[in-house]
Write a protein that holds these residues in place. Structure first.
Motif, short mmCIF file in Angstrom:
data_model
loop_
_atom_site.label_atom_id
_atom_site.label_comp_id
_atom_site.label_asym_id
_atom_site.label_seq_id
_atom_site.Cartn_x
_atom_site.Cartn_y
_atom_site.Cartn_z
N SER A 1 1.15 -1.05 0.12
CA SER A 1 -0.26 -0.64 0.51
C SER A 1 0.81 0.91 0.41
CB SER A 1 -0.96 0.36 0.91
OG SER A 1 -1.71 -1.33 1.01
N GLU A 2 2.31 1.29 0.31
CA GLU A 2 2.93 2.19 0.30
C GLU A 2 3.62 2.34 -0.79
OE1 GLU A 2 5.12 1.85 3.79
OE2 GLU A 2 3.72 1.57 5.04
N GLY A 3 3.86 1.09 -1.61
CA GLY A 3 5.13 1.55 -2.42
C GLY A 3 4.87 0.09 -3.47
N ARG B 1 2.47 -4.39 -6.38
CA ARG B 1 1.83 -3.31 -4.86
C ARG B 1 -0.01 -3.49 -5.57
NH1 ARG B 1 1.68 2.66 -9.09
NH2 ARG B 1 0.86 3.00 -6.99
N ARG C 1 -5.69 0.29 -1.17
CA ARG C 1 -4.64 1.16 -0.50
C ARG C 1 -5.42 2.01 1.07
NH1 ARG C 1 -2.89 2.32 -4.86
NH2 ARG C 1 -3.88 4.62 -5.54
N THR D 1 -5.07 0.63 4.87
CA THR D 1 -4.95 1.74 6.04
C THR D 1 -5.59 1.75 7.15
OG1 THR D 1 -3.80 2.81 3.99
CG2 THR D 1 -3.81 4.38 5.83
#
Length: 119
Positions: free
Chosen positions: A46-48, A91, A98, A102
Protein backbone atom coordinates in the motif's frame (compact mmCIF):
# COMPACT_ATOMS: atom_id res chain seq x y z
CA UNK A 1 -37.37 16.49 15.51
CA UNK A 2 -38.82 13.20 16.67
CA UNK A 3 -37.21 9.77 16.60
CA UNK A 4 -39.93 8.51 14.29
CA UNK A 5 -38.82 11.09 11.69
CA UNK A 6 -35.58 9.11 11.22
CA UNK A 7 -37.25 5.73 10.89
CA UNK A 8 -36.87 4.26 7.43
CA UNK A 9 -39.27 1.69 6.09
CA UNK A 10 -38.13 -1.85 5.40
CA UNK A 11 -38.20 -1.27 1.64
CA UNK A 12 -35.99 1.82 2.02
CA UNK A 13 -33.47 -0.20 3.99
CA UNK A 14 -33.58 -3.10 1.55
CA UNK A 15 -32.63 -0.75 -1.27
CA UNK A 16 -29.57 0.41 0.68
CA UNK A 17 -28.34 -3.09 1.57
CA UNK A 18 -25.48 -4.20 -0.72
CA UNK A 19 -26.38 -6.94 -3.19
CA UNK A 20 -25.15 -10.53 -3.17
CA UNK A 21 -22.32 -10.19 -5.70
CA UNK A 22 -20.97 -7.06 -4.00
CA UNK A 23 -21.09 -8.70 -0.56
CA UNK A 24 -19.41 -11.85 -1.93
CA UNK A 25 -16.58 -9.83 -3.52
CA UNK A 26 -16.09 -7.85 -0.29
CA UNK A 27 -16.05 -11.07 1.75
CA UNK A 28 -13.37 -12.55 -0.50
CA UNK A 29 -11.25 -9.42 -0.25
CA UNK A 30 -11.55 -9.25 3.52
CA UNK A 31 -10.80 -12.95 3.93
CA UNK A 32 -7.54 -12.40 2.05
CA UNK A 33 -6.60 -9.72 4.57
CA UNK A 34 -7.39 -12.02 7.51
CA UNK A 35 -4.07 -13.84 7.08
CA UNK A 36 -1.27 -12.10 9.05
CA UNK A 37 1.37 -12.53 6.33
CA UNK A 38 -0.94 -11.25 3.60
CA UNK A 39 -1.94 -8.27 5.75
CA UNK A 40 1.73 -7.44 6.31
CA UNK A 41 2.39 -7.73 2.59
CA UNK A 42 -0.57 -5.49 1.83
CA UNK A 43 0.65 -2.90 4.34
CA UNK A 44 3.96 -2.72 2.46
CA UNK A 45 2.36 -2.81 -0.99
CA UNK A 46 0.00 0.00 0.00
CA UNK A 47 3.04 2.23 0.45
CA UNK A 48 4.88 1.35 -2.75
CA UNK A 49 6.02 -1.15 -5.32
CA UNK A 50 8.28 -4.06 -4.34
CA UNK A 51 9.72 -7.24 -5.79
CA UNK A 52 9.50 -10.64 -4.12
CA UNK A 53 13.05 -10.47 -2.75
CA UNK A 54 12.35 -7.23 -0.87
CA UNK A 55 9.05 -8.57 0.43
CA UNK A 56 10.65 -11.84 1.63
CA UNK A 57 13.20 -9.86 3.62
CA UNK A 58 10.58 -7.52 5.07
CA UNK A 59 8.02 -10.09 6.24
CA UNK A 60 10.48 -12.84 7.17
CA UNK A 61 8.69 -15.63 5.30
CA UNK A 62 10.13 -18.08 2.81
CA UNK A 63 10.17 -17.03 -0.83
CA UNK A 64 7.72 -19.76 -1.97
CA UNK A 65 5.25 -18.73 0.74
CA UNK A 66 5.46 -15.04 -0.21
CA UNK A 67 5.00 -15.91 -3.89
CA UNK A 68 1.96 -18.01 -3.06
CA UNK A 69 0.44 -15.23 -0.94
CA UNK A 70 1.05 -12.71 -3.74
CA UNK A 71 -0.67 -15.04 -6.21
CA UNK A 72 -3.73 -15.28 -3.97
CA UNK A 73 -3.80 -11.51 -3.50
CA UNK A 74 -3.62 -11.03 -7.28
CA UNK A 75 -6.48 -13.47 -7.86
CA UNK A 76 -8.55 -11.58 -5.27
CA UNK A 77 -7.90 -8.33 -7.14
CA UNK A 78 -6.00 -6.72 -4.27
CA UNK A 79 -2.56 -6.64 -5.91
CA UNK A 80 -1.31 -5.80 -9.37
CA UNK A 81 1.98 -6.88 -10.90
CA UNK A 82 4.15 -5.47 -13.66
CA UNK A 83 7.37 -6.71 -15.18
CA UNK A 84 10.57 -4.73 -15.24
CA UNK A 85 13.01 -6.88 -17.13
CA UNK A 86 13.11 -10.18 -15.26
CA UNK A 87 11.76 -8.71 -12.04
CA UNK A 88 8.09 -8.79 -11.10
CA UNK A 89 7.01 -5.71 -9.16
CA UNK A 90 3.91 -5.80 -6.98
CA UNK A 91 1.74 -3.06 -5.54
CA UNK A 92 -1.67 -2.66 -3.96
CA UNK A 93 -4.33 -2.22 -6.62
CA UNK A 94 -6.04 1.15 -6.46
CA UNK A 95 -6.85 3.75 -3.87
CA UNK A 96 -9.78 1.86 -2.39
CA UNK A 97 -7.59 -1.12 -1.54
CA UNK A 98 -4.80 1.08 -0.14
CA UNK A 99 -7.29 3.00 2.02
CA UNK A 100 -8.93 -0.23 3.22
CA UNK A 101 -5.59 -1.61 4.42
CA UNK A 102 -4.54 1.70 5.97
CA UNK A 103 -7.86 2.15 7.77
CA UNK A 104 -8.01 -1.38 9.17
CA UNK A 105 -4.47 -1.04 10.50
CA UNK A 106 -5.27 2.37 12.03
CA UNK A 107 -8.41 0.92 13.66
CA UNK A 108 -6.34 -1.97 15.02
CA UNK A 109 -3.77 0.47 16.36
CA UNK A 110 -6.50 2.37 18.20
CA UNK A 111 -7.83 -0.86 19.64
CA UNK A 112 -4.38 -2.01 20.80
CA UNK A 113 -3.31 1.34 22.26
CA UNK A 114 -6.71 2.39 23.60
CA UNK A 115 -6.58 5.64 21.64
CA UNK A 116 -9.99 7.23 21.10
CA UNK A 117 -11.81 6.54 17.85
CA UNK A 118 -12.30 9.23 15.19
CA UNK A 119 -15.75 10.30 14.06
Amino acid sequence: MYARDNVAGASDLQQRVPGGPQVQAAREMLSMLADPTRLRLMALLSEGEYDVTALVGAVGSARPAVSQHLGKLRLAGLVSMRREGRRALYRARGGHVRRLVTEVLHAASHRVTGAPEHD
